[in-house]
Design a protein around this motif. Structure first.
Motif, short mmCIF file in Angstrom:
data_model
loop_
_atom_site.label_atom_id
_atom_site.label_comp_id
_atom_site.label_asym_id
_atom_site.label_seq_id
_atom_site.Cartn_x
_atom_site.Cartn_y
_atom_site.Cartn_z
N UNK A 139 0.67 -1.09 0.00
CA UNK A 139 0.08 -0.02 0.05
C UNK A 139 1.01 1.19 -0.09
N UNK A 140 0.45 2.23 -0.63
CA UNK A 140 1.04 3.41 -0.60
C UNK A 140 0.99 4.00 -1.96
N UNK A 141 1.22 5.48 -1.85
CA UNK A 141 0.98 5.92 -3.38
C UNK A 141 2.47 5.88 -3.99
N UNK A 142 2.46 5.92 -5.43
CA UNK A 142 3.65 5.96 -6.25
C UNK A 142 3.93 7.56 -6.42
N UNK A 143 5.18 7.90 -6.06
CA UNK A 143 5.77 9.25 -6.54
C UNK A 143 7.03 9.07 -7.84
N UNK A 144 6.83 9.53 -8.83
CA UNK A 144 7.71 9.39 -10.08
C UNK A 144 9.02 10.39 -9.52
N UNK A 145 10.18 9.55 -9.73
CA UNK A 145 11.44 10.31 -9.36
C UNK A 145 11.39 11.43 -10.24
N UNK A 163 14.15 8.53 -4.19
CA UNK A 163 15.14 7.51 -4.59
C UNK A 163 15.01 6.20 -4.19
N UNK A 164 14.89 6.01 -2.92
CA UNK A 164 14.88 4.66 -2.44
C UNK A 164 13.43 3.72 -2.67
N UNK A 165 12.37 4.57 -2.43
CA UNK A 165 11.17 3.99 -3.05
C UNK A 165 11.16 3.38 -4.13
N UNK A 216 -1.75 -4.45 -4.92
CA UNK A 216 -1.09 -3.15 -4.72
C UNK A 216 -2.41 -2.04 -4.62
N UNK A 217 -2.43 -1.14 -3.60
CA UNK A 217 -3.37 -0.14 -3.48
C UNK A 217 -2.48 1.08 -3.26
N UNK A 218 -3.19 2.16 -3.81
CA UNK A 218 -2.50 3.49 -3.65
C UNK A 218 -2.72 4.40 -5.10
N UNK A 219 -2.26 5.52 -4.78
CA UNK A 219 -2.55 6.34 -6.15
C UNK A 219 -1.33 6.65 -6.98
N UNK A 220 -1.50 6.58 -8.40
CA UNK A 220 -0.34 7.07 -9.20
C UNK A 220 0.66 5.87 -9.69
N UNK A 221 -0.28 4.69 -9.58
CA UNK A 221 0.67 3.43 -9.84
C UNK A 221 0.70 2.88 -11.49
N UNK A 222 -0.42 3.59 -12.10
CA UNK A 222 -0.73 3.08 -13.38
C UNK A 222 0.35 3.09 -14.36
#
Length: 393
Positions: A165-171, A238-240, A256-262
């Motif tokens: 779980x958790x949102x994805x942040x694009x580097x 970076x580490x995520x 997987x749950x969270x925003x931005x993973x598409x």
């Protein structure tokens, strides 16, 4: 004791659920608790003043991430309005909250999610800036799942092998908007932070600033030191992203749950994607999972609620190393911890645990017992009460 809890807005309902748990825990102690819901507005002044006009005195005011800098038109703080001490829990990296910190009165008791962030506040703003600053580790959220009677029952009742779980942040390219020599300073601090398993962001930046001859005791340099929050952001991103690519390469079955993973789902061979969910739903999913992944938000000495909530729900946890987890759990017996500087070994351990439901069951069973004994809101509210006592007038 009369207690007022201010309940603000929250993405995915996280801090609102925390407030509900805190209120319930205090009520189980026999305290009179009132929850003032401010989730309908960004401007909390009017509803707070309207409430305070007829509410009477409270012995403790508690809020999460909101109202630290509250002052009315006459300059009165929450403590002035309600009579009791205000305890503020900040759940994000503390130096990303510098505007709030500057506005927060010295009489406020601050609770932070990593003890090195306590160190940062004291080092940068001085030990007398706040009447009380202390570590407040996350409690578990959700309801305790009935213990699984056996590894077979654990496997049968939990169809999700691994929950992430958790949102994805694009580097992104770092230091956007930062010009001149400051870019080199921040990059040097980032390089230092990434060269070791973990170091507090303010320590990495202070180390670089000190080598440049900056006097860290000079109040004029507070602003420079506060930019440690930019180092924190880049270490985290970076580490995520490294973790994402490493987990994807293992092929372990994921939910997987969270925003931005598409944009990243193509990396995974065996993953179901549910999208963003409220925290109540997250707790439900944990109760259906055998193993829950956690990355600790660059809080290398502190906490996230996820391992405790997973344990409460009867699931095992796999997390990056935190000094706090190593103290309160028994790695290799009730939690699996990996190291950023040996991510390959961590992925081997993840694959092995995901494929071994009997061991995951043993971890989960032990972790749930420990969490129920030490890491629920019923236990953590003592820290809130102690913080209030430390600044009580």
């Amino acid at each position: 004791m009369r207690i007022l809890i201010l309940k603000g807005r929250s993405q995915y309902g996280g801090t609102r659920l925390f407030c509900d748990h805190a209120a319930a825990a205090f009520r189980r102690r026999g305290e009179a608790v009132e929850v003032l819901d401010l989730g309908h507005t960004d401007d909390i002044a009017a509803p707070v003043l309207a409430h305070a006009a007829g509410a009477g005195r409270f012995d403790l005011i508690f809020s999460i991430n909101i109202a630290g800098g509250f002052r009315d038109g006459a300059g009165r703080t929450l403590s002035d309005l309600y009579g009791g001490p205000h305890v503020l829990w900040l759940t994000d990296y503390v130096l990303s909250q510098t505007e709030r910190l500057r506005a927060t009165p010295p009489s406020t008791a601050l609770l932070l999610v990593d003890p090195t962030q306590v160190d940062a506040v004291r080092a940068i703003y001085g030990p007398q800036r706040f009447g009380h600053v202390s570590f407040f580790p996350h409690p578990a959220v959700g309801e305790a799942a009935p213990p699984d009677a056996s590894a077979d029952a654990f496997l049968a009742r939990r169809p999700i092998p691994v929950l992430w779980s958790g949102g994805f942040q694009q580097p992104e390219p770092p230091w956007t908007g930062v010009e001149g020599p400051a870019r080199q300073v921040l990059q040097a601090a980032l390089d230092l932070a990434l060269s070791v398993e973990w170091t507090p962001p303010h320590v990495a930046l202070d180390t670089v600033l000190r080598t440049l001859g900056l006097d860290l005791s000079d109040p004029a340099n507070v602003g420079a030191r506060e930019t440690a929050h930019l180092v924190d952001v880049e270490v985290r991103r970076t580490r995520r992203f490294e973790f994402l690519k490493a987990v994807a390469a293992t092929g372990v079955p994921l939910h997987i749950v969270g925003a931005g993973w598409e944009s990243q789902l193509h990396r995974f061979k065996n993953a179901a994607y549910e999208g963003p969910v409220e925290m109540n739903r997250m707790a439900e999913l944990m109760a259906q999972s055998r193993l829950v992944l956690n990355t600790n938000g660059n809080f290398g000495a502190g906490s996230h609620e996820r391992p405790f909530s997973a344990a409460l729900a009867g699931a095992a946890s796999f997390s990056d190393f935190s000094r706090y987890y190593a103290e309160v759990f028994a790695p290799g017996r009730d939690i699996e911890l990996f190291y950023w500087k040996d991510l390959d070994a961590g992925m081997t351990a993840l694959s092995a645990l995901a494929a071994d439901p009997e061991r995951a069951f043993a971890y989960a069973h032990a972790a749930q017992a420990k969490t129920l004994a030490h890491h629920t809101w019923d236990r953590r509210i003592d820290l809130i009460a102690s913080a209030a006592d430390a600044v009580r007038r």
